[in-house]
Design a protein around this motif. Structure first.
Motif, mmCIF file in Angstrom:
data_model
loop_
_atom_site.group_PDB
_atom_site.id
_atom_site.type_symbol
_atom_site.label_atom_id
_atom_site.label_comp_id
_atom_site.label_asym_id
_atom_site.label_seq_id
_atom_site.Cartn_x
_atom_site.Cartn_y
_atom_site.Cartn_z
ATOM 1 N N LEU A 66 -9.485 -1.833 0.503
ATOM 2 C CA LEU A 66 -9.386 -0.736 -0.463
ATOM 3 C C LEU A 66 -8.551 -1.136 -1.676
ATOM 4 O O LEU A 66 -8.680 -0.534 -2.749
ATOM 5 N N ARG A 67 -7.706 -2.125 -1.503
ATOM 6 C CA ARG A 67 -6.842 -2.578 -2.597
ATOM 7 C C ARG A 67 -7.694 -3.046 -3.786
ATOM 8 O O ARG A 67 -8.615 -3.856 -3.639
ATOM 9 N N GLY A 68 -7.377 -2.498 -4.951
ATOM 10 C CA GLY A 68 -8.093 -2.875 -6.161
ATOM 11 C C GLY A 68 -9.402 -2.144 -6.383
ATOM 12 O O GLY A 68 -10.025 -2.278 -7.441
ATOM 13 N N LYS A 69 -9.837 -1.347 -5.394
ATOM 14 C CA LYS A 69 -11.105 -0.622 -5.514
ATOM 15 C C LYS A 69 -10.908 0.705 -6.254
ATOM 16 O O LYS A 69 -9.795 1.213 -6.414
ATOM 17 N N GLY A 98 -0.678 0.216 4.222
ATOM 18 C CA GLY A 98 0.177 -0.719 3.518
ATOM 19 C C GLY A 98 -0.240 -0.990 2.088
ATOM 20 O O GLY A 98 0.071 -2.039 1.520
ATOM 21 N N ILE A 99 -0.941 -0.029 1.486
ATOM 22 C CA ILE A 99 -1.441 -0.213 0.117
ATOM 23 C C ILE A 99 -0.761 0.793 -0.817
ATOM 24 O O ILE A 99 -0.950 2.013 -0.662
ATOM 25 N N PRO A 100 0.042 0.351 -1.783
ATOM 26 C CA PRO A 100 0.632 1.266 -2.765
ATOM 27 C C PRO A 100 -0.458 1.987 -3.556
ATOM 28 O O PRO A 100 -1.498 1.382 -3.881
ATOM 29 N N ALA A 140 -7.605 5.042 -9.363
ATOM 30 C CA ALA A 140 -7.888 6.442 -9.024
ATOM 31 C C ALA A 140 -8.591 7.148 -10.176
ATOM 32 O O ALA A 140 -8.129 7.115 -11.316
ATOM 33 N N VAL A 141 -9.722 7.802 -9.848
ATOM 34 C CA VAL A 141 -10.472 8.596 -10.822
ATOM 35 C C VAL A 141 -10.486 10.041 -10.321
ATOM 36 O O VAL A 141 -11.053 10.331 -9.264
#
Length: 330
Positions: free
Chosen positions: A125-128, A151-153, A159-160
């Motif tokens: 999910l990171r960067g998506k 563990g993902i800030p 975010a949209v």
């Protein structure tokens, strides 16, 4: 001549003053804050089946997207009551509003992170790009909590803000976003359209003040009898939902604009599991939310869960035996 005109004028002013002193009859509104199949069904049932009227309420439903906006309209005096989630009630009170939760429908987070098939694990999910709701909503809180547990800030996703579940789901199915957060009904719809579950928040059974009803403290003080009848009506609507499956699914179809029957079957099962019969708010869930918010807002650290609820009506409901009679426990 002047005296002849003066007397009728005085009489007219007196009549006007007397009429103005009487409370004007006006329809009151209760806002439901999501058109998701898992968020507002109790309000829909109470209106469509006539349970509000049964309890002597001239109360109509109105859709306002998101509990933050619902509470804003409540404070502005446009509504008698609003659906909400605990985070929005906490934020409103910390900002100076005087609103309270008077009853609850769900006390956990029945959410799923779903996304396209290219996302193999939560780490992906990171960067998506994510379709999200506005800050302060349960969907926003659940998204942030799910990412934290992975563990993902939050800053590491794109975010949209698109609003309610149908809009978020549609954007993800169409490929405009990579993933989003939805409840059971939308999850099933997403899976039928090629999306997959990345994180199942429902399995975590996190105590959280999800669907609940909110009134101003002014309303509670000035018209406790009406608030009491609203609480009882919504409790009866929850019972109707659990004991009239086909009728309830038809109501859900109407408000979700004809969502597929198989999807609504899944949503019905989830609602059946999560709807609380006694309609008590979750103080534990509110406390945990305060603990999380206290990390960034010192005001939350000084607050107590009890500051955001008015429990007298659910206490009276329980003591009355009304619920026992509804559910055939006596």
């Amino acid at each position: 001549m002047k005296s002849c005109l003066f007397v009728p004028l005085i009489l007219a002013l007196l009549v006007s003053a007397i009429a103005g002193a009487r409370p004007a009859h006006a329809k009151s509104y209760i806002a439901y804050i999501s058109d998701s199949s898992n968020s507002s069904v109790v309000y829909w049932i109470a209106k469509e089946v006539g349970i509000f009227k049964k309890h002597g309420l001239d109360l109509d439903t109105i859709f306002i997207d998101g509990s933050v906006r619902g509470i804003q309209s409540l404070i502005a005096g446009d509504l008698g009551y609003s659906g909400a989630v605990g985070t929005a009630v906490i934020n409103a009170n910390l900002a100076g509003a005087d609103v309270a939760i008077v009853q609850s429908q769900m006390n956990t987070l029945p959410y799923f992170i779903i996304g396209n098939a290219k996302i193999k694990s939560p780490e992906d999910l990171r960067g998506k790009t994510a379709a999200v709701h506005i800050p302060g909503t349960s969907a926003d809180f659940a998204m942030r909590l799910a990412l934290t547990k992975a563990g993902i800030p939050y800053k590491d996703i794109k975010a949209v803000t698109l609003g309610g579940a149908p809009a978020r789901l549609g954007a993800t199915i169409n490929g405009q976003t990579d993933f989003t957060i939805v409840s059971e009904g939308e999850k099933l719809h997403g899976e039928k359209n090629g999306l997959k579950v990345i994180i199942d928040m429902a399995k975590l059974k996190v105590p959280f003040q999800f669907n609940c009803s909110v009134a101003t403290r002014k309303k509670i003080k000035e018209n406790p009898d009406e608030v009491r009848r609203v609480v009882w009506a919504l409790a009866e609507a929850g019972h109707y939902f659990k004991t009239h499956k086909d009728e309830s699914i038809k109501v859900m179809q109407k408000y979700t604009r004809g969502l597929d029957r198989a999807v609504l079957e899944g949503a019905y099962a989830a609602n059946y599991e999560f709807l609380v019969e006694d309609t008590y708010p979750t103080l534990e869930g509110l406390k945990q939310t305060l603990d999380i918010q206290a990390l960034t807002d010192p005001r939350a650290g000084k607050a107590k869960a009890e500051d955001f609820v008015e429990l007298r009506f659910v206490n009276e409901l329980k003591k009355s035996g009304f619920l026992d009679k509804l559910y055939g426990r006596r």
